[in-house]
Write a protein that holds these residues in place. Structure first.
Motif, PDB file in Angstrom:
ATOM      1  N   GLN A  35       0.870  -1.155   0.556  1.00  0.00           N
ATOM      2  CA  GLN A  35       0.082  -0.136   0.072  1.00  0.00           C
ATOM      3  C   GLN A  35       0.475   0.832   0.051  1.00  0.00           C
ATOM      4  O   GLN A  35       0.404   2.474  -0.226  1.00  0.00           O
ATOM      5  CB  GLN A  35      -1.159   0.111   0.628  1.00  0.00           C
ATOM      6  N   LEU A  39       0.794   4.012  -2.881  1.00  0.00           N
ATOM      7  CA  LEU A  39       0.504   5.520  -2.670  1.00  0.00           C
ATOM      8  C   LEU A  39       0.730   6.344  -3.439  1.00  0.00           C
ATOM      9  O   LEU A  39       0.616   7.806  -3.670  1.00  0.00           O
ATOM     10  CB  LEU A  39       0.145   6.045  -0.792  1.00  0.00           C
ATOM     11  N   LEU A 246      -4.946   6.177   1.099  1.00  0.00           N
ATOM     12  CA  LEU A 246      -5.151   5.336   0.045  1.00  0.00           C
ATOM     13  C   LEU A 246      -6.713   5.857  -0.394  1.00  0.00           C
ATOM     14  O   LEU A 246      -7.429   6.450  -1.293  1.00  0.00           O
ATOM     15  CB  LEU A 246      -5.212   4.108  -0.741  1.00  0.00           C
TER      16      LEU A 246
END
Length: 376
Positions: A35, A39, A246
């Motif tokens: 993630q 991002l 996100l």
């Protein structure tokens, strides 16, 4: 009423946020999870730059930029006198000299004329070598980069954009955090794009600086984290915060910037005949980290704040003191006589920020406006 209602934002984004957090917990990949890279890629695309390097907070983002530029003892770094302490703190952390620059009393951002005056003064005194300018996008409004860049090019100075409050702001189609040689932002919860803790990011198009920043932020690592080739620091954005961001970035991009500007316009139309409202120059877009009024003097400002408090309306003073007056920047051989006529001295006694966020409801807007108009 909340000054910036993070609880209401969570209720609107709850399903997706909980889903993203649950995935991190299930995967148990809390540091450097996928993630984080996702991002960084989305942030770089949004801002319109080649590289985004996430880090632990907005202060580290500024500090890492100065480290990548090898700013240090004997160097002068020019900063606005009216901003949060961290902008000057990081200059001291690398043993450089912060030089205070006045701000425009309408936009609150760095004044280009004052910047050039301070550069000339430092050059004439000969004690320090001018190396960089840290320009802040205060309250969500990008600074006057057309004018600032002409000066940095003229004197061969690096330009660091402190977009901690400015993320989402624009000049024309160009986004905040893309105007400097390096740009930075903060994901402190109350910022325009905030996480659920601390977080930050650095933006640049320079490949060499990108490599240095990625090294410095993980203990000066080389090919791996156990091959340390320089003295760095520990400044990583954790996976949980990236997972939250996100979701928030999508909402920020799709609805929140539009909503907060719509709310600001309602304030503008109702209040412009009573009090000095924020100036957003033509072709500029603010992300309204704060909506800041300018009162006549400290007495009037403090009276309005008291009246709002009695009605249950929160307000904040950003910032009660100019940077040059803070004890942390005092010391032997430091004279700040040149700041005595700065507009920042008056601004600190005049500003008051009122509630604004993308989820502020019509009834709350009316309550704030009515209370201010009643005061006058």
């Amino acid at each position: 009423m909340h000054f910036r209602d993070l609880g209401r934002q969570y209720q609107n984004l709850k399903t997706d946020i909980n889903k993203n957090i649950s995935k991190v917990l299930s995967d148990a990949n809390y540091i450097n999870g996928s993630q984080v890279i996702e991002l960084e890629n989305q942030l770089a695309e949004y801002v319109g730059v080649k590289h985004c390097i996430s880090c632990a907070n907005g202060t580290d983002a500024l500090l890492l930029a100065l480290m990548a530029w090898n700013i240090g003892e004997g160097d002068a770094v020019f900063i606005p006198d009216f901003t949060f302490f961290a902008t000057g703190e990081v200059v001291e952390c690398v043993n450089a000299m912060p030089v205070f620059v006045d701000v425009d009393k309408q936009t609150f951002n760095m004044d280009a004329k004052s910047l050039e005056e301070q550069i000339i003064r430092i050059n004439e005194e000969g004690k320090y070598s001018p190396k960089a300018v840290i320009c802040v996008d205060l309250f969500g409004l990008p600074a006057d980069y057309d004018s600032i860049k002409k000066i940095t090019r003229k004197y061969n100075l690096l330009l660091l954009e402190d977009g901690a409050q400015g993320f989402g702001g624009q000049v024309g189609e160009q986004k905040a955090c893309s105007f400097g040689d390096i740009g930075t932002t903060s994901f402190f919860p109350a910022k325009p794009l905030g996480c659920y803790g601390d977080g930050g990011a650095i933006f640049t198009n320079n490949d060499e600086w990108c490599d240095l920043l990625n090294s410095y932020k993980v203990h000066g690592k080389g090919s791996d984290k156990y091959n340390n080739i320089r003295i760095g620091m520990n400044s990583r954005l954790d996976t949980l915060q990236a997972a939250v961001l996100l979701v928030k970035l999508k909402a920020f991009r799709d609805i929140e910037i539009v909503n907060i500007n719509r709310i600001a316009e309602k304030y503008n139309k109702s209040l412009h005949n009573k009090v000095s409202i924020p100036l957003v120059p033509k072709n500029y877009t603010s992300s309204y980290a704060q909506y800041t009024l300018t009162l006549n003097d400290k007495k009037q400002r403090d009276s309005l704040q008291r009246e709002l408090k009695l009605k249950g309306i929160p307000s904040m003073i950003y910032y009660p003191r100019p940077l040059h007056s803070l004890k942390a920047f005092q010391g032997e051989g430091r004279e700040f006589d040149y700041t005595k006529n700065f507009a920042s001295n008056d601004i600190c006694d005049q500003v008051l920020s009122i509630p604004i966020h993308p989820y502020l409801e019509q009834e709350e807007i009316y309550e704030v406006v009515h209370s201010i108009m009643e005061f006058f």
